[in-house]
Enzyme design. Structure first.
Site, short mmCIF file in Angstrom:
data_model
loop_
_atom_site.label_atom_id
_atom_site.label_comp_id
_atom_site.label_asym_id
_atom_site.label_seq_id
_atom_site.Cartn_x
_atom_site.Cartn_y
_atom_site.Cartn_z
CG ASP A 437 -0.22 -0.18 2.53
OD1 ASP A 437 0.91 -0.72 2.53
OD2 ASP A 437 -0.76 0.20 3.58
CD GLU A 443 -1.30 0.50 6.93
OE1 GLU A 443 -1.83 -0.45 6.35
OE2 GLU A 443 -1.91 1.55 7.21
CG ASP A 450 -4.08 -0.32 -1.50
OD1 ASP A 450 -4.93 -0.98 -0.87
OD2 ASP A 450 -3.55 0.70 -1.05
CD1 TRP A 508 -8.44 -4.00 0.68
CD2 TRP A 508 -10.22 -2.94 -0.16
NE1 TRP A 508 -8.22 -2.64 0.78
CE2 TRP A 508 -9.29 -1.98 0.27
CE3 TRP A 508 -11.41 -2.49 -0.74
CZ2 TRP A 508 -9.51 -0.60 0.15
CZ3 TRP A 508 -11.64 -1.12 -0.86
CH2 TRP A 508 -10.71 -0.20 -0.41
CD GLU A 726 -3.39 6.33 3.07
OE1 GLU A 726 -2.54 6.98 3.72
OE2 GLU A 726 -3.84 5.24 3.46
C1 BGC Z 1 -3.93 1.06 3.71
C2 BGC Z 1 -4.72 1.05 2.45
C3 BGC Z 1 -5.66 -0.08 2.54
C4 BGC Z 1 -6.59 0.30 3.62
C5 BGC Z 1 -7.77 -0.57 3.77
C6 BGC Z 1 -4.86 1.34 4.83
O1 BGC Z 1 -4.26 1.45 6.04
O2 BGC Z 1 -2.85 1.90 3.67
O3 BGC Z 1 -4.17 1.41 1.31
O4 BGC Z 1 -6.24 -0.52 1.38
O5 BGC Z 1 -5.92 0.47 4.84
O6 BGC Z 1 -8.51 -0.13 4.73
#
Ligand code: BGC
Length: 857
Positions: A437, A443, A450, A508, A726
């Site tokens: 991500d 993370e 994504d 997702w 983001e």
């Molecule tokens: C991530 C995202 C992810 C999302 C889903 C985030 O913390 O960085 O890109 O898809 O959480 O909730």
């Protein structure tokens, strides 16, 4: 001249070591002549010789390939004018189904019980002698943890983060290093193994020991002597282990601590012990791509702020620093990393959350060089403390998986060109062994949503077969029995909801379909559909189940259950709170079900599964009609209007008759009312410009694309972004971050590729290059003109070779240059509606806009 432009095995042009007994060869041609036909093709591999009558690929079906053996493949071709072409490719087989002589070893005394941190680094040592003249020496190695090999004091190979991030309990890769040139008579092999993803602290809860309670190392050193002897040294208890080397600590998020004064002589070594970690993954020759160093950055500015030197590399990226230091014994240097600065010029590390993203380096006397081996950071800025500027030289290197370049897009609008660069940097920064991500905070996880949404843009820009193919293998391994797909792959200790993703999560989980589908459309290889078919089917069945949970009749396709476990219209800028994004999952989930079931039906058709084809078409129609019945007035108007809720059903073709046009008109109205600013979260963003432009609203689409007011793609560019953010509103006009308490734990990264999914529109509409059949055997070129763009050029590598669409308008004259690769045909549509069918070759056409065509030139 007629020539073979590309010849690959397992999608690699060079360096392939494979355990696949039936590897796949692919090739493409090039010629300066138009309308070339290939009249004969022959492939020779070892003792096997085969005429290839159709297509430009071959799955090996000759005599059984031997393990640990080097082979050559030769391809010969003749064109219709009698020209000949040939190309040779060498590859190597790995250990194949041979067992390992070596065993996993560890430090038998080390007990690691601390929580939320990474284990101490282990170093394994083996001294060995060459007992005669060496013809070739190869090391096969892997680890539970992350390892780096040094032979006789030098790093072996160029890879970072071996053995790569996989679902370790099922799949583990080993690496193959040819060390012939590094070998001496007396040799020392040192393997330094950090906790990495497997044992170290990972995911934002910082869980550790997810795969095993400490590190393990496995290797075989194969020595081939000139006299024909072969010696294999496998990891065993004759290897030594030390826990007090120069790497004092190593953690993916936190960084490294190094004491450069510690040499091998200072380390205490003892006998290593065998290690049974209680599970046995399938260990295969690396089938993904190695992470390697790519671009090098020099600082564009260095400033002193308080007691730190602040370096600006001018580009946000994922990577590491290289330090050249003139230090003194015991001098401590602290390096920090950040994507943005505070207004007073200090590093802003507020959004890294628990990730320390730091290097603590203790110098020895004199000149020394260092770069981290077991961590990487997402940064544009870096600070150094503890040394004066004249004593340190800093460069930075981008680190990412070795994905080949696959395409390019440029046009007359420089801001869009920067957007395209940012999209590519977003991909490069997040293609670090798995699709992540973001590369900076705690993370860096394989978030499925994504890449689900970015996949079609990704495959235009980079060759993703191996990179995403590897990741899909882990997805198959981790799919729940119930069909649900964990939200991050490999989940490595993270599940959602918190423990078990038993439910299916729209968009997702859709990665299980959208990623293989994107690979199939780009590469035309049905294998990716076949390999993943069962997973896709189980996933769509799970979606159906959850959509219909406790509801009946038509309502069972309206997926409005458990919305707080879905992500809905994630990061939609028109509603400020996370809970409001999630509440939109009734719309996103129902549309997702219609789309994934439609694609699955299409895929079933391609694979000749007629029953499934019909079944899933019905599911898709069921979800589409539930969407129309319960969420619209039946005439293309939503009962609750927001951009994503129009975009998805319009783009996914869920409306009937006039409803679709009405819905597109309503979307266009929302867009106009919002001053052409974007209002979509992750799910709607890739498709909004298509939904507008393909339904008579080109003007709105281009106004949205070229808008520079927040939120929009070019607002980020205007604010100096060098990657994709983001959150659309990641910085306000004054350069401050306005993200507050919205339920996401101040979630803002400046390097997330998801909304860069607009890149698909640049290639498919502005350059106009679109596959009609998977793999571009038939494709269309149909540029969309608008937004004041006066020229655009797209290049795309396909299985048949390079496609080019390059057009420009000057003085009302439209001209286009098109390149069609050998083996494919192009359906060209010019702005006045003229259509042409082109065989391979290079063509130029021009026409006066608003008038008839005057070409070919
Ligand atoms: C991530 C995202 C992810 C999302 C889903 C985030 O913390 O960085 O890109 O898809 O959480 O909730």
């Amino acid at each position: 001249m007629f020539k073979i432009s590309r010849f690959t095995i397992e999608d690699l042009e060079r360096g392939c070591v494979t355990d696949n007994a039936t590897p796949v060869f692919k090739w493409s041609y090039e010629s300066d002549r138009n309308e070339v036909k290939v009249t004969s093709q022959k492939i020779v591999i070892g003792s096997m010789e085969k005429e290839i009558r159709e297509g430009q690929s071959f799955t090996y079906d000759g005599e059984k390939l031997l393990p640990c053996t080097r082979y050559e493949a030769q391809l010969f071709a003749v064109s219709d004018s009698g020209e000949t072409a040939e190309k040779t490719l060498s590859f190597e087989t790995g250990k194949m189904d041979q067992g390992w002589t070596g065993k996993f070893i560890t430090d038998g005394d080390y007990v690691f019980t601390e929580k939320k941190v990474s284990p101490k680094v282990m170093a394994f040592r083996k001294k060995f002698d060459a007992k005669g003249k060496i013809r070739r020496a190869v090391i096969y190695s892997t680890a539970i943890g992350m390892y780096r090999l040094d032979l006789n004091g030098s790093k072996v190979g160029e890879d970072f983060f071996a053995p790569g991030f996989t679902s370790y309990k099922t799949n583990l890769q080993y690496q193959t290093f040819d060390v012939t040139d590094m070998l001496k008579e007396n040799n020392t092999l040192l393997a330094t193994v950090s906790g990495g993803w497997a044992v170290g602290s990972f995911v934002f809860s910082r869980v550790n020991r997810v795969t095993a309670d400490k590190q393990g190392f496995l290797c075989e050193i194969h020595l081939y002597y000139e006299d024909g002897r072969r010696e294999v040294i496998g990891s065993d208890e004759s290897f030594e282990v030390s826990m007090n080397g120069p790497v004092l600590s190593a953690d993916i998020y936190d960084g490294e601590e190094i004491d450069a004064r510690i040499t091998e002589d200072d380390m205490t070594f003892k006998k290593a012990s065998y290690y049974d970690f209680g599970f046995m993954p399938h260990i295969s020759a690396q089938y993904g791509l190695p992470v390697r160093e790519h671009e090098t950055f020099e600082a564009v500015s260095v400033k002193s702020v308080k007691d730190e030197l602040i370096y600006d590399f001018g580009q946000n990226f994922a990577g590491i620093v290289h330090l050249e230091i003139d230090g003194s014994d015991g001098q401590e240097i602290l390096v920090r990393h950040a994507e943005v600065l505070h207004p007073d010029g200090r590093l802003n590390t507020d959004f890294l959350r628990s990730a320390k993203a730091r290097i603590r380096y203790i110098c020895r006397d004199g000149h020394q060089e260092y770069n981290p081996s077991f961590t990487y950071m997402g940064f544009r800025y870096m600070s150094v403390k503890g040394i004066s500027r004249d004593k340190i030289r800093v460069t930075a290197r981008a680190l990412y998986s070795d994905v080949p370049d696959n395409g390019s897009f440029t046009c007359s609008n420089e801001m869009i060109n920067r957007l395209q660069e940012n999209i590519r940097w977003g991909a490069k920064s997040n293609f670090v062994d798995i699709p992540t991500d973001c590369p900076q905070r705690d993370e860096r996880m394989g978030w499925t949503g994504d890449i689900a949404l970015f996949a079609r843009t990704a495959v235009f820009n980079y060759g993703c077969e191996r990179f995403l193919g590897k990741w899909l293998k882990d997805m198959r391994a981790e799919q729940k029995k119930t069909g649900g797909i964990p939200n991050t792959i490999p989940s490595q200790g993270y599940g959602f909801p918190v423990t078990m993703p038993v439910i299916a999560v729209d968009f997702w989980g859709d990665a299980s379909i959208l990623v293989p589908y994107a690979l199939y459309m780009a590469g035309g290889d049905k294998k990716v559909l076949l390999d993943n078919y069962e997973m896709m089917k189980k996933y769509v069945d799970a979606c159906r189940f959850w959509a219909g949970f406790l509801s009946f009749g038509k309502r069972r396709y309206l997926w409005n259950t458990l919305s707080s476990l879905h992500f809905g219209d994630w990061v939609a800028p028109d509603v400020p709170k996370m809970s409001q994004w999630q509440k939109r999952s009734k719309w996103t989930a129902t549309a997702s079900l219609s789309n994934t079931a439609r694609l699955l039906s299409e895929i079933a058709g391609i694979l000749g599964k007629e029953y499934d084809e019909k079944l899933y078409r019905k599911v898709s129609e069921g979800a589409a009609s539930a969407y129309r019945k319960y969420l619209t007035d039946g005439n293309g108007k939503l009962l609750d209007e927001f951009q994503t809720a129009y975009v998805l059903p319009v783009y996914f073709d869920m409306f009937k008759g006039k409803e679709k046009q009405n819905a597109a008109d309503n979307l266009a109205r929302l867009v106009r009312d919002n001053d052409y600013r974007i209002g979509t979260g992750f799910p709607g963003t890739p498709y909004i410009l298509f939904a507008l432009a393909d339904n008579g609203h080109e003007d709105e689409a281009f106004k949205m694309l070229t808008n520079t007011r927040c939120p929009s793609w070019l607002y980020e560019v205007k604010m100096g972004a060098t990657t994709i953010w983001e959150r659309w509103d990641g910085l306000d006009e004054n350069g401050n971050c306005p993200i507050g308490d919205d339920g996401t734990d101040t979630m803002i990264s400046y390097n997330h590729y998801a909304s860069g999914a607009v890149g698909d529109f640049l290639y498919r509409r502005v350059a106009g290059i679109e596959p009609i059949t998977a793999g571009y055997e038939h494709f269309s070129v149909k540029p969309l003109i608008g937004g004041g763009i006066t020229s655009a050029e797209g290049h795309v590598n396909t299985p048949y070779g390079e496609i080019i669409s390059s057009w420009k308008i000057s003085d009302n004259l439209f001209s286009i240059n098109v390149k069609v690769p050998i083996g494919s045909t192009c359906h060209l549509s010019l702005p006045d509606g003229t259509e042409k069918l082109l065989a391979n070759g290079t063509y130029n056409f021009e026409m006066v806009l608003g008038d008839g065509v005057s070409g070919p030139l």
